[in-house]
Design a protein around this motif. Structure first.
Motif, short mmCIF file in Angstrom:
data_model
loop_
_atom_site.label_atom_id
_atom_site.label_comp_id
_atom_site.label_asym_id
_atom_site.label_seq_id
_atom_site.Cartn_x
_atom_site.Cartn_y
_atom_site.Cartn_z
N MET A 1 -70.79 28.35 15.18
CA MET A 1 -71.37 29.63 14.80
C MET A 1 -70.36 30.76 15.03
O MET A 1 -70.27 31.67 14.24
N LYS A 2 -69.63 30.66 16.13
CA LYS A 2 -68.64 31.69 16.45
C LYS A 2 -67.51 31.67 15.43
O LYS A 2 -67.02 32.73 15.02
N ASN A 3 -67.12 30.46 14.99
CA ASN A 3 -66.05 30.35 13.99
C ASN A 3 -66.49 30.93 12.65
O ASN A 3 -65.71 31.58 11.95
N LEU A 4 -67.74 30.69 12.28
CA LEU A 4 -68.26 31.21 11.02
C LEU A 4 -68.28 32.73 11.02
O LEU A 4 -67.91 33.37 10.04
N LYS A 5 -68.66 33.32 12.13
CA LYS A 5 -68.69 34.77 12.25
C LYS A 5 -67.27 35.35 12.17
O LYS A 5 -67.03 36.35 11.49
#
Length: 59
Positions: A1-5
């Motif tokens: 999720m952090k990478n997508l953001k």
């Protein structure tokens, strides 16, 4: 999720930077540039468009 953001933020930043282009329009309104030089600037094949004596009168 952090990478997508992080990726989405980078993509948005790239779009903002890419959309900040400057577009210049060459006009010969004052007649300070000869028609031949304006033709060279714009890349046209004919200087007829920029010569004041070749313009049609608009009523």
């Amino acid at each position: 999720m952090k990478n997508l953001k992080c990726i989405s933020i980078l993509v948005l930043m790239a779009l903002f930077i890419a959309s900040c282009g400057v577009h210049r329009v060459h006009t010969n309104a004052k007649g300070d540039i000869p028609p031949g030089q304006m033709k060279k600037i714009t890349g046209e094949k004919s200087a007829k468009k920029y010569a004041p004596g070749q313009q049609k009168k608009k009523y």
